[in-house]
Design a protein around this motif. Structure first.
Motif, mmCIF file in Angstrom:
data_model
loop_
_atom_site.group_PDB
_atom_site.id
_atom_site.type_symbol
_atom_site.label_atom_id
_atom_site.label_comp_id
_atom_site.label_asym_id
_atom_site.label_seq_id
_atom_site.Cartn_x
_atom_site.Cartn_y
_atom_site.Cartn_z
ATOM 1 N N GLY A 59 0.800 -1.235 0.000
ATOM 2 C CA GLY A 59 0.000 0.000 0.000
ATOM 3 C C GLY A 59 0.822 1.270 0.000
ATOM 4 O O GLY A 59 0.309 2.346 0.314
ATOM 5 N N LEU A 60 2.095 1.193 -0.358
ATOM 6 C CA LEU A 60 2.924 2.410 -0.383
ATOM 7 C C LEU A 60 2.448 3.296 -1.535
ATOM 8 O O LEU A 60 2.407 2.871 -2.686
ATOM 9 C CB LEU A 60 4.402 2.040 -0.571
ATOM 10 N N ASP A 61 2.081 4.540 -1.218
ATOM 11 C CA ASP A 61 1.546 5.441 -2.246
ATOM 12 C C ASP A 61 2.180 6.815 -2.063
ATOM 13 O O ASP A 61 2.045 7.433 -1.013
ATOM 14 C CB ASP A 61 0.020 5.516 -2.073
ATOM 15 N N LEU A 62 2.882 7.255 -3.094
ATOM 16 C CA LEU A 62 3.583 8.542 -2.976
ATOM 17 C C LEU A 62 2.920 9.613 -3.836
ATOM 18 O O LEU A 62 3.521 10.641 -4.127
ATOM 19 C CB LEU A 62 5.045 8.368 -3.421
ATOM 20 N N SER A 63 1.664 9.368 -4.229
ATOM 21 C CA SER A 63 1.051 10.296 -5.186
ATOM 22 C C SER A 63 0.705 11.638 -4.535
ATOM 23 O O SER A 63 0.473 12.618 -5.224
ATOM 24 C CB SER A 63 -0.200 9.670 -5.797
ATOM 25 N N ARG A 64 0.660 11.696 -3.181
ATOM 26 C CA ARG A 64 0.310 12.975 -2.545
ATOM 27 C C ARG A 64 1.528 13.884 -2.373
ATOM 28 O O ARG A 64 1.382 15.032 -2.012
ATOM 29 C CB ARG A 64 -0.322 12.722 -1.173
ATOM 30 N N VAL A 65 2.732 13.332 -2.591
ATOM 31 C CA VAL A 65 3.936 14.143 -2.356
ATOM 32 C C VAL A 65 4.031 15.202 -3.444
ATOM 33 O O VAL A 65 4.039 14.883 -4.625
ATOM 34 C CB VAL A 65 5.204 13.253 -2.398
#
Length: 1325
Positions: free
Chosen positions: A1013-1019
């Motif tokens: 579930g690692l999600d970096l789309s908000r960075v």
């Protein structure tokens, strides 16, 4: 609204047009003229010809005719006819006797057996392969012959079987493994010849490598083959009425002989039936062969002299061949001499190595008698070292009946077959021809007779006369085939029927070699018939004697002079080789480095010679080659015995050896490089030009026609924002205000290595904790306001509380990295030094570190009695202070920032309260920080921007900081990114070392992280906090790697800080607005500059991918309240746009000066208050110590201003001055890391004026020495520098600080103190 160029802009531009506009604005290629006469184009020296060099002075040579080819009445009309004749009229006559490894006759093949068996093979090839309707092999097809060197009888039967069947044999070596040296190239030859059938013997077939199912695997690069065993017992008997068709010799191809070129490629030389027959006739006439003579053959019978004499001419004359296999020679080098005696042989075919071995093995063999020999053919008689073997052999065996006139050297080549051979005479008074030639003259292609006494001469023996029926001349080796003068060395060319006719399937190469028309000086051809280039260099001497001095393949042209590889081998061997290296195992070749050929010598070292012996031998060889050939050797490498790739007959496979050397897999055990002596074409060292002074035209903001390079962030005064913290002058007041207004708002959250919350602090918790610490300082520490306090804490919450406790008590805090428990001896002295230099009156820390400071290990590392009082903050008083200290003046000292620079200097800078508050405000505005924000910080909190973000910004802006100590990533590399994802963080800060850890540690785990579930789309911003040139390769690979996990490619950016100003640039990309405008073009913040121009302190923009281009990434957006100018570091004058100079900065958050500088007292105060020498001379600037340039870009800021990008090139302290030019270590290091897959890290520094390159080796230690030539080559090619010392060390030896920067000066000190424990140190000569 319009742009600066007066072009109206629409607010909505399509992505395509925007891209087009960007493309048009890219730097144009400089016009051609600039490429040639650019003022800093570093021109490599072109070797000027020596005015005194010898030139040929003789008349034009005349072509030399051999004697007439006599027509003997009973000569057969074809070779098959000869076989038929002897097979039927004298079937019992012996044709070939083979030997076993004990020297006993193994088998005698008679002419009768040869004839019947060859017929059987011919019948089976034509009729038993494939079907009746579709035979696999038809007359004219090619088949390959794969026979081992100890089975000449089977080979002979198969060869004549092919001739009788009118198919074309292609003899090759037996492939022993799937990856033999050169075997792949042989496969290409077979493929291009359309071979589908391989003939082989039973024993050989059994010995080939096989798959588990018993199939013979397809060798690498080989076509699919049907293996056909030629032993009689496996073959069908031909029917009575079947008979081979025996024709007179014609122009059909008889056989194809393979030839390996200099580069390792394999060609097939086709020989026609008429050429084959004529060659046998010419050899018979020249050697005076008669029927039933006995001949001993030691040579390879599959090709060259061994095939021509031992398989072909012998059958024409019904001679008896005694074949000595290589395996027997290895066991008993005297075997061939014993066989000559035993069979009273008239002729023997050998190479000079066989004579040499016989000499070494010869110990008073009584019964040797060589008087039966009338001819000893020396197949490699054209080699420069064969003459010494011939002389020595004659010397020893003259007493055993050997006559001088019996020794007959010959010259041959795959293309021209036998070129010349010395005739056996009965006249012992006529001495053979000798030439003593000046080596110096030969390098210019000129013949000058010299005297024997000198060392620098080449003694050559003649190889006899031109062959019967042939014409020979010599032509200039390159260019038009023009006849040489009589005193000039050229390539020998031959015109005759008895030669090869083409390279199979290669018409272009065939034309250049087999169809040459030599020209006279007047420009006409000398005959209407084509000549063939033999590939041999030489001349025709007096009396028509032919002299060969080398091969075209062995030619190396160094600085315009020609050297022959064989001559260099001969010189190396003359240096008492037998003790240290193996005689036949030396390879000499040239590699091209920096636009010239460089000579490399590789030899196999004897296992019993020590390193000391080898070095002595190597240096003697270098001296010998220098004095005899007047040429420098670039690299001399010794490898362990039996490790060089071999040809099937035990020689060295030259092109494979060269390939291994170039790709760094030769694994030498000793290496000596001499680039200093032999690289003579480096550009001249740079002479510094005086810079334009104040007198240069300066009008308004222009310097000599260019806009002055200056830029600034937004003006702090004009920004309207509801910043409540602005009304407080001091951070301690902001904290008190937050503790009252938002007491339970969480400011800090600390994560542990499992990613769970270890600790957190709200505004009021921090305030109360700070109060208790202030009481402790006043009561237990008895400190006054203004006293310095060292805070020695691990990264965490205690550090923050202690910092504010100091402010509350009026003390000046200094954050210090605690000693490493596993490495006290090296880390504790640094702590002690900072505590002493900062004049700390007291030291605050945790209970654990207290114990550590008092431990036995600590006492061994430093003097523990001189520590100031140590306060343990795990045990705090319960009371509040009577009052919280308020400074009287914002310019007083808030804290000291201590750090060790990459050059190893410890310096503390003073930060005033005013600067600290201004700094926090500037970051708040740039990053848009509010109490509702969360920011993840994975940085070391001890100095620079890392400290400010960790300890100060949250208190000022009120946002929550999620703190991730970088040391926790060592056990859990995904910790930082998982936290960013889990807390849905928009802004995060890290260091290069953290980014590298993630790139290396998580490279293969992106799929499993996605599953977790690692999600970096908000960075939207991920800023690398750094004090160096942006590491573009690392940021790009990081972005690329985590793109699949949602990371926006433009989210990653860098910042720039330095000692005088902890943050000048910080780039929070406004992804939102930019992305909507559709700037889908390339990221505008990267430019490519010419690395050669940078060395001359100039900036020259080039296109991506152009040679010597270096990508530079903008260092982020200039912070609000910061002004930048680019100044000349020497003259202090302002510089123009896109000019390289020192970055100077003016800002309210500049540090106010050095507190102390430890290690260099000369660092003047002008770092903090410099003024320009002309132009704006009023403003006070701080000097950053970094070289860089400003460039106005096409992007506009939010307020419509054109954006000025700042590019950092490197630190002035780090730069190396070499050959008058300025080099940045990182550029050289980048080249070196690319040079070999096993180099994981590299650091360079100078020592005296030598360049030292330290490389970390990730591989076995035997690879260490492979790196030395590769490192030297790449630095020469790309930077025009000669490496002085190459040090190969283990992984982790190059020290790296917490910011991920290399500590090159520490490394240098370690190198000079001999503390690196290197795997290998190479001093280049």
């Amino acid at each position: 609204m319009e742009t600066g160029d007066g072009v109206p802009v629409s607010s909505r531009v399509s992505a395509k047009i925007q891209q087009l506009v960007n493309t048009l604005k890219r730097p144009k290629r400089p016009p051609l003229r600039e490429f040639f006469v650019d003022d800093f184009e570093e021109l490599l020296e072109v070797q000027q010809p020596d005015p005194n060099q010898p030139k040929p002075e003789g008349a034009q040579m005349l072509a030399m005719r051999g004697e007439q080819l006599g027509v003997v009445t009973n000569w057969p009309p074809s070779l098959e006819a000869a076989l038929q004749r002897w097979g039927t009229i004298s079937p019992k006559a012996p044709c070939l006797t083979t030997m076993d490894t004990n020297g006993k006759p193994l088998y005698i093949l008679t002419y009768g057996k040869l004839w019947t068996r060859s017929m059987k093979v011919a019948y089976n090839i034509l009729h038993k392969l494939g079907t009746k309707q579709e035979p696999m092999v038809r007359p004219g097809d090619r088949v390959t012959l794969v026979f081992p060197n100890n089975d000449p009888a089977a080979f002979m039967v198969a060869f004549y079987g092919c001739l009788l069947a009118e198919v074309v044999p292609v003899p090759i070596e037996v492939p022993l493994t799937r990856k033999d040296a050169g075997s792949q190239q042989i496969g290409f030859l077979l493929g291009s010849c359309g071979v589908t059938v391989a003939l082989t013997s039973d024993a050989c077939h059994k010995g080939l490598p096989k798959s588990p199912t018993g199939e013979i695997p397809q060798f690498k690069g080989w076509p699919k083959l049907l293996w056909f065993v030629t032993e009689s017992k496996h073959l069908s008997k031909p029917p009575r009425d079947w008979f081979p068709h025996i024709k007179d010799a014609n122009n059909d191809t008889a056989y194809i002989e393979y030839k390996t070129c200099k580069d390792g490629s394999v060609l097939g030389v086709t020989v026609t039936r008429i050429a084959l027959l004529t060659h046998c006739q010419a050899l018979t006439q020249a050697c005076g062969y008669t029927e039933a003579e006995t001949i001993v053959n030691v040579l390879d019978f599959k090709k060259d002299v061994g095939l021509w004499h031992g398989i072909l001419t012998s059958v024409m004359n019904m001679m008896h061949v005694i074949s000595i296999p290589y395996s027997l020679m290895k066991v008993n080098p005297l075997s061939w001499i014993q066989k000559v005696c035993q069979y009273k042989a008239k002729v023997a075919c050998v190479k000079s190595r066989d004579m040499h071995w016989a000499l070494v093995a010869h110990r008073d063999q009584r019964d040797i008698n060589l008087s039966s020999l009338r001819m000893l053919i020396v197949a490699d008689g054209a080699n420069p070292w064969s003459i010494s073997s011939c002389d020595a052999f004659l010397n020893v065996f003259q007493s055993k009946g050997l006559r001088q006139e019996v020794i007959c050297p010959c010259a041959s080549s795959p293309e021209a077959l036998t070129v010349a051979i010395r005739r056996p005479t009965d006249d012992s008074n006529q001495p053979p021809g000798r030439g003593v030639l000046s080596m110096h003259g030969l390098t210019y292609g000129v013949i000058r007779v010299d005297s024997e006494e000198k060392l620098s001469v080449l003694t050559v023996q003649d190889v006899g006369l031109v062959m019967p029926g042939a014409i020979m001349c010599s032509v200039k080796p390159d260019g038009i085939p023009q006849l040489c003068k009589t005193d000039e060395i050229g390539e020998l060319c031959v015109c005759a029927i008895a030669t090869g006719t083409s390279y199979y399937g290669l018409s272009g190469m065939t034309k250049n070699t087999f169809e040459v028309f030599p020209m006279t000086s007047s420009g006409g051809p000398i005959t209407e018939y084509p000549f063939i280039r033999t590939g041999l260099l030489g001349f025709i001497g007096p009396g028509g004697l032919v002299f060969v001095i080398g091969k075209m393949d062995g030619l190396m042209v160094v600085s315009g002079r020609r050297h022959n590889a064989d001559d260099i081998v001969a010189t190396a061997l003359a240096v008492e080789p037998m003790k240290f290296v193996y005689r036949g195992r030396i390879a000499v070749f040239s590699v091209s480095v920096l636009h010239d050929e460089r000579i490399v010598i590789v030899a196999e070292q004897r296992p019993d010679s020590t390193e000391e012996d080898s070095f002595q031998w190597m240096s003697r060889v270098l001296q010998a080659i220098d004095s005899i050939h007047q040429v420098g050797v670039y690299c001399l490498a010794l490898v362990p015995a039996n490790t060089l790739p071999k040809t099937p007959l035990g020689g060295i496979h030259l092109s494979e050896t060269k390939q291994l050397f170039l790709e760094g897999s030769l694994h030498p055990c000793n290496v000596l490089m001499c680039p200093h002596t032999c690289v003579t074409n480096l550009p001249k060292p740079r002479q510094k030009q005086p810079e334009i002074g104040p007198a240069s035209v300066m009008v308004g903001n222009l310097v000599s026609g260019k806009r002055i390079a200056q830029a600034s962030g937004r003006d702090l005064g004009q920004i309207e924002d509801n910043d409540q913290a602005r009304k407080f002058l001091f951070l301690s007041e902001v904290l008190q205000w937050r503790a009252q207004t938002t007491p339970d708002h969480v400011l800090y959250t600390l994560l542990n290595c499992r990613g769970t919350i270890a600790n957190s602090l709200t505004c009021v918790q921090l305030h109360k904790r700070a109060e208790k610490i202030a009481v402790m300082l006043m009561e237990r520490g008895h400190l006054q306001d203004g006293d310095h306090v060292a805070l020695v804490y691990p990264p965490g919450i205690d550090l923050i509380a202690a910092f504010y406790g100091c402010l509350y008590a009026g003390c000046v805090p200094i954050t210090v990295r605690p000693p490493h428990p596993q490495n006290i001896a090296t880390t504790l002295p640094t702590v002690k030094m900072i505590v002493e230099v900062s004049r700390s009156a007291c030291l605050m820390t945790t209970q654990l570190i207290c114990k550590l400071l008092r431990s036995r290990e600590a006492a061994a590392a430093v003097d523990v009695r001189t520590w100031p009082p140590v306060l343990d903050t795990d045990d705090l008083p319960k009371k509040r202070p009577a009052q919280i200290y308020k400074p009287s003046n914002p310019e007083t000292l808030a804290y000291l920032d201590f750090s060790v620079s990459t050059t190893g200097m410890l310096a503390g800078v003073k930060m005033s309260h005013a600067a600290t508050s201004a700094f926090c405000r500037s970051i708040k505005l740039q990053c848009e920080l509010y109490p509702s924000r969360e920011v993840a910080i994975c940085l070391d909190p001890y100095c620079g921007l890392g400290f400010v973000l960790w300890c100060l910004c949250s208190v000022y802006s009120g946002h929550q900081s999620i703190l991730i100590p970088p040391s926790e990533l060592e056990s859990n590399p995904a910790l930082w990114l998982l936290a960013v994802s889990q807390y849905k963080v928009r802004d995060t800060f890290c260091s290069y070392s953290v980014m590298e850890l993630c790139t290396k540690g998580l490279g293969s785990q992106t799929e499993s992280l996605k599953a977790r579930g690692l999600d970096l789309s908000r960075v939207r911003t991920c800023v690398v906090v750094a004090e160096e040139r942006p590491r573009i390769a690392l940021t790009q690979s990081f972005s690329k790697l985590f793109k699949d996990l949602g990371l926006h490619p433009r989210a990653v950016s860098t910042s720039l800080g330095c000692r005088v100003n902890l943050a000048i640039c910080l780039q929070p990309h406004r992804l939102g607005k930019l992305a909507e405008q559709g700037t889908s073009g390339p990221d505008p913040t990267t430019v490519y500059v010419d690395m050669r121009a940078l060395r001359h302190d100039r900036v020259r923009l080039v296109e991506r991918g152009s040679p010597h281009s270096l990508p530079l990434m903008e260092s982020g957006k200039i912070l609000p309240g910061v002004r930048i100018i680019i100044a000349n570091p020497e003259t202090k004058g302002p510089l123009g746009d896109s000019h390289l100079g020192e970055i100077w900065v003016h800002s309210t958050h500049n540090a106010s000066g050095y507190f102390t500088i430890y290690g260099d007292e000369s660092l003047q105060s002008d770092h903090f208050n410099s003024r320009l020498s002309f132009g704006d001379t009023q403003t006070i600037w701080a000097r950053t110590g970094y070289l860089g340039f400003l460039r106005r870009t096409e992007l506009t800021d939010a307020n419509g201003e054109r954006h000025d990008a700042l590019y950092v090139v490197g630190a002035l302290d780090e730069a190396m001055e070499l050959r008058g030019m300025r080099y940045h270590p990182i550029d050289i290091e980048t080249s070196v890391i690319r040079a070999h897959k096993s180099i994981t890290e590299c650091a360079v520094f100078t020592w005296t004026n030598l360049l030292v390159v330290v490389v970390e080796l990730d591989g076995s230690e035997q690879e260490a020495l492979d790196l030395v030539p590769l490192v030297t080559n790449v630095v020469l090619e790309e930077h025009y520098l000669i490496v002085g010392v190459v040090v190969v060390v283990d992984i982790g030896v190059i020290p790296i600080n917490s910011r991920g920067e290399k500590q090159r000066m520490h490394l240098r000190d370690g190198f000079l103190a001999d503390q690196l424990d290197p795997i290998y140190v190479a001093y280049n000569m």
